[in-house]
Design a protein around this motif. Structure first.
Motif, PDB file in Angstrom:
ATOM      1  N   GLN A  57      -1.511  -6.011   1.258  1.00 19.79           N
ATOM      2  CA  GLN A  57      -1.565  -4.587   1.592  1.00 19.79           C
ATOM      3  C   GLN A  57      -0.257  -3.890   1.225  1.00 19.79           C
ATOM      4  O   GLN A  57      -0.248  -2.795   0.653  1.00 19.79           O
ATOM      5  CB  GLN A  57      -1.856  -4.399   3.079  1.00 19.79           C
ATOM      6  CG  GLN A  57      -2.018  -2.941   3.496  1.00 19.79           C
ATOM      7  CD  GLN A  57      -2.268  -2.782   4.984  1.00 19.79           C
ATOM      8  OE1 GLN A  57      -1.880  -3.651   5.784  1.00 19.79           O
ATOM      9  NE2 GLN A  57      -2.907  -1.697   5.373  1.00 19.79           N
ATOM     10  N   CYS A  58       0.855  -4.539   1.522  1.00 23.34           N
ATOM     11  CA  CYS A  58       2.159  -3.953   1.207  1.00 23.34           C
ATOM     12  C   CYS A  58       2.426  -3.946  -0.302  1.00 23.34           C
ATOM     13  O   CYS A  58       3.011  -2.991  -0.830  1.00 23.34           O
ATOM     14  CB  CYS A  58       3.259  -4.699   1.954  1.00 23.34           C
ATOM     15  SG  CYS A  58       3.184  -4.474   3.756  1.00 23.34           S
ATOM     16  N   VAL A  59       2.010  -4.993  -0.993  1.00 22.81           N
ATOM     17  CA  VAL A  59       2.165  -5.042  -2.447  1.00 22.81           C
ATOM     18  C   VAL A  59       1.398  -3.890  -3.093  1.00 22.81           C
ATOM     19  O   VAL A  59       1.906  -3.214  -4.003  1.00 22.81           O
ATOM     20  CB  VAL A  59       1.695  -6.402  -3.002  1.00 22.81           C
ATOM     21  CG1 VAL A  59       1.501  -6.349  -4.513  1.00 22.81           C
ATOM     22  CG2 VAL A  59       2.711  -7.484  -2.644  1.00 22.81           C
ATOM     23  N   LYS A  60       0.186  -3.654  -2.634  1.00 25.70           N
ATOM     24  CA  LYS A  60      -0.605  -2.540  -3.173  1.00 25.70           C
ATOM     25  C   LYS A  60       0.105  -1.208  -2.934  1.00 25.70           C
ATOM     26  O   LYS A  60       0.089  -0.329  -3.803  1.00 25.70           O
ATOM     27  CB  LYS A  60      -1.992  -2.528  -2.538  1.00 25.70           C
ATOM     28  CG  LYS A  60      -2.895  -3.656  -3.008  1.00 25.70           C
ATOM     29  CD  LYS A  60      -4.251  -3.588  -2.318  1.00 25.70           C
ATOM     30  CE  LYS A  60      -5.201  -4.652  -2.846  1.00 25.70           C
ATOM     31  NZ  LYS A  60      -6.513  -4.625  -2.141  1.00 25.70           N
ATOM     32  N   TRP A  61       0.721  -1.069  -1.778  1.00 25.38           N
ATOM     33  CA  TRP A  61       1.468   0.156  -1.489  1.00 25.38           C
ATOM     34  C   TRP A  61       2.624   0.332  -2.465  1.00 25.38           C
ATOM     35  O   TRP A  61       2.848   1.438  -2.978  1.00 25.38           O
ATOM     36  CB  TRP A  61       1.986   0.127  -0.046  1.00 25.38           C
ATOM     37  CG  TRP A  61       2.813   1.342   0.288  1.00 25.38           C
ATOM     38  CD1 TRP A  61       2.360   2.566   0.674  1.00 25.38           C
ATOM     39  CD2 TRP A  61       4.244   1.444   0.217  1.00 25.38           C
ATOM     40  NE1 TRP A  61       3.413   3.426   0.858  1.00 25.38           N
ATOM     41  CE2 TRP A  61       4.584   2.774   0.589  1.00 25.38           C
ATOM     42  CE3 TRP A  61       5.253   0.557  -0.106  1.00 25.38           C
ATOM     43  CZ2 TRP A  61       5.900   3.225   0.636  1.00 25.38           C
ATOM     44  CZ3 TRP A  61       6.568   1.001  -0.062  1.00 25.38           C
ATOM     45  CH2 TRP A  61       6.884   2.314   0.297  1.00 25.38           C
ATOM     46  N   THR A 249       7.527  -0.012   8.852  1.00 25.67           N
ATOM     47  CA  THR A 249       6.264   0.280   9.520  1.00 25.67           C
ATOM     48  C   THR A 249       6.442   0.446  11.028  1.00 25.67           C
ATOM     49  O   THR A 249       5.461   0.652  11.745  1.00 25.67           O
ATOM     50  CB  THR A 249       5.245  -0.849   9.258  1.00 25.67           C
ATOM     51  OG1 THR A 249       5.794  -2.100   9.702  1.00 25.67           O
ATOM     52  CG2 THR A 249       4.905  -0.937   7.774  1.00 25.67           C
ATOM     53  N   ASP A 250       7.688   0.386  11.490  1.00 24.85           N
ATOM     54  CA  ASP A 250       7.958   0.500  12.921  1.00 24.85           C
ATOM     55  C   ASP A 250       8.930   1.646  13.171  1.00 24.85           C
ATOM     56  O   ASP A 250       9.094   2.538  12.341  1.00 24.85           O
ATOM     57  CB  ASP A 250       8.492  -0.829  13.453  1.00 24.85           C
ATOM     58  CG  ASP A 250       8.219  -1.033  14.935  1.00 24.85           C
ATOM     59  OD1 ASP A 250       7.646  -0.139  15.575  1.00 24.85           O
ATOM     60  OD2 ASP A 250       8.578  -2.105  15.463  1.00 24.85           O
ATOM     61  N   ASP A 251       9.624   1.606  14.286  1.00 23.87           N
ATOM     62  CA  ASP A 251      10.523   2.678  14.705  1.00 23.87           C
ATOM     63  C   ASP A 251      11.696   2.830  13.742  1.00 23.87           C
ATOM     64  O   ASP A 251      12.409   1.861  13.459  1.00 23.87           O
ATOM     65  CB  ASP A 251      11.046   2.391  16.116  1.00 23.87           C
ATOM     66  CG  ASP A 251      12.022   3.432  16.594  1.00 23.87           C
ATOM     67  OD1 ASP A 251      11.589   4.575  16.840  1.00 23.87           O
ATOM     68  OD2 ASP A 251      13.226   3.118  16.698  1.00 23.87           O
ATOM     69  N   VAL A 252      11.908   4.034  13.257  1.00 19.00           N
ATOM     70  CA  VAL A 252      12.939   4.300  12.252  1.00 19.00           C
ATOM     71  C   VAL A 252      14.338   4.140  12.837  1.00 19.00           C
ATOM     72  O   VAL A 252      15.226   3.570  12.198  1.00 19.00           O
ATOM     73  CB  VAL A 252      12.757   5.716  11.660  1.00 19.00           C
ATOM     74  CG1 VAL A 252      13.960   6.105  10.822  1.00 19.00           C
ATOM     75  CG2 VAL A 252      11.490   5.772  10.813  1.00 19.00           C
ATOM     76  N   HIS A 273       3.010   4.431   7.775  1.00 21.40           N
ATOM     77  CA  HIS A 273       1.873   4.034   8.594  1.00 21.40           C
ATOM     78  C   HIS A 273       0.835   3.387   7.685  1.00 21.40           C
ATOM     79  O   HIS A 273       0.216   4.061   6.861  1.00 21.40           O
ATOM     80  CB  HIS A 273       1.269   5.261   9.314  1.00 21.40           C
ATOM     81  CG  HIS A 273       2.209   5.907  10.274  1.00 21.40           C
ATOM     82  ND1 HIS A 273       2.472   5.400  11.531  1.00 21.40           N
ATOM     83  CD2 HIS A 273       2.996   7.018  10.144  1.00 21.40           C
ATOM     84  CE1 HIS A 273       3.347   6.179  12.152  1.00 21.40           C
ATOM     85  NE2 HIS A 273       3.681   7.166  11.334  1.00 21.40           N
ATOM     86  N   LEU A 274       0.638   2.096   7.849  1.00 22.40           N
ATOM     87  CA  LEU A 274      -0.354   1.379   7.066  1.00 22.40           C
ATOM     88  C   LEU A 274      -1.677   1.355   7.834  1.00 22.40           C
ATOM     89  O   LEU A 274      -1.706   1.001   9.009  1.00 22.40           O
ATOM     90  CB  LEU A 274       0.100  -0.059   6.803  1.00 22.40           C
ATOM     91  CG  LEU A 274       1.310  -0.217   5.881  1.00 22.40           C
ATOM     92  CD1 LEU A 274       1.786  -1.663   5.870  1.00 22.40           C
ATOM     93  CD2 LEU A 274       0.984   0.244   4.469  1.00 22.40           C
ATOM     94  N   SER A 275      -2.747   1.749   7.171  1.00 18.21           N
ATOM     95  CA  SER A 275      -4.038   1.802   7.837  1.00 18.21           C
ATOM     96  C   SER A 275      -4.693   0.419   7.858  1.00 18.21           C
ATOM     97  O   SER A 275      -4.360  -0.440   7.056  1.00 18.21           O
ATOM     98  CB  SER A 275      -4.952   2.791   7.122  1.00 18.21           C
ATOM     99  OG  SER A 275      -5.098   2.450   5.764  1.00 18.21           O
TER     100      SER A 275
END
Length: 275
Positions: A57-61, A249-252, A273-275
């Motif tokens: 999923q992250c690679v696709k992003w 994907t978490d708190d900045v 935000h990853l769906s």
């Protein structure tokens, strides 16, 4: 606007920043995007299928952001997901896209550091269970004996800021002793988790003075430099504005604070935000 075709650098959390830092030291001219999937970390205790799905999923992003090349700067993702992505997913994503890991480039050279051909691996449970380092190192150095020790508490020690405390000594000493029980003549130790360079000083306190301790950052950076030298078309496709963007994907706020520890300087991340 600048046209960005950056190198993507991925990790389940913060550790990959130790790889990015070394890559940028060797290759400062390129653009980079770093993504830490902190909301779903740690990966080390998750199943092969889960790590594969998260990593894909992250690679696709990254590819959607225009990255022609993605580095999995995470030993667990490299061990559990890279091969499947390369063999099953990349062929349908486009021939010009590439995903590289950090297990193979490390394995290609680690045997050169050992005089007696006895190497210890300190890693997460997931990396150890994958047996990736044993398999890969023996491809390049079949004469080398590789022993592994999983250190599941070490990543939390680093991420909770406890790695410099006296309390950390117990857990570091414990796993070093377990490693040497398996092979007392180890002369080279590979820190096969990108968090562990922050523990290097502590680790040195509990190993014989003549043991070489290797971190992966410089090794991976040299390997990437060589890869780009050999693949001119890929090298030419990467944008060169010396720009770096950070995502989590978490708190900045927490990411920026922790990232400074691993990266050595301030970062200003954006939340993804990853769906």
């Amino acid at each position: 606007m600048l046209t960005m075709r950056p190198i993507g650098v991925f990790d389940s959390g913060f550790g990959g920043l130790t790889i990015l830092k070394e890559i940028q030291a060797k290759l400062p001219q390129y653009d980079y995007i770093y993504l830490g999937d902190n909301a779903r970390a740690p990966y080390g205790t998750r199943s092969f299928e889960t790590v594969y799905q998260y990593t894909l999923q992250c690679v696709k992003w990254f590819f959607e952001q225009g990255c022609p090349l993605v580095i999995l700067a995470c030993n667990t993702a490299s061990a559990k997901a890279l091969r499947t992505i390369q063999q099953n997913d990349l062929p349908v994503m486009g021939e010009a896209k590439r995903v590289l890991g950090i297990v193979r480039p490390t394995s290609e050279v680690v045997g050169n550091y050992s005089s007696n051909k006895k190497i210890g691996i300190l890693a997460t449970k997931g990396t150890v269970l994958s047996n990736s380092y044993v398999i890969e190192i023996n491809k390049f150095f079949p004469e080398v004996e590789v022993v592994q020790e999983a250190c599941p508490i070490w990543v939390p020690l680093v991420e909770y800021g406890e790695y410099k405390t006296a309390g950390a000594d117990f857990f570091i000493k414990k796993h070093i002793e377990e490693l040497f029980k398996k092979q007392r003549n180890i002369d080279t130790i590979l820190l096969a988790c990108t968090h562990y360079p922050l523990l290097a000083k502590k680790i040195k306190e509990f190993v014989p003075v003549d043991v070489t301790i290797l971190s992966q950052g410089a090794i991976v950076a040299n390997s990437l430099r060589d890869y780009l030298h050999r693949h001119k078309q890929m090298e030419e496709s990467i944008s060169k504005n010396e720009k770096t963007m950070f995502y989590t994907t978490d708190d900045v706020t927490n990411f920026n604070y922790q990232a400074e520890i691993f990266y050595g300087k301030h970062v200003a991340a954006q939340q993804l935000h990853l769906s």
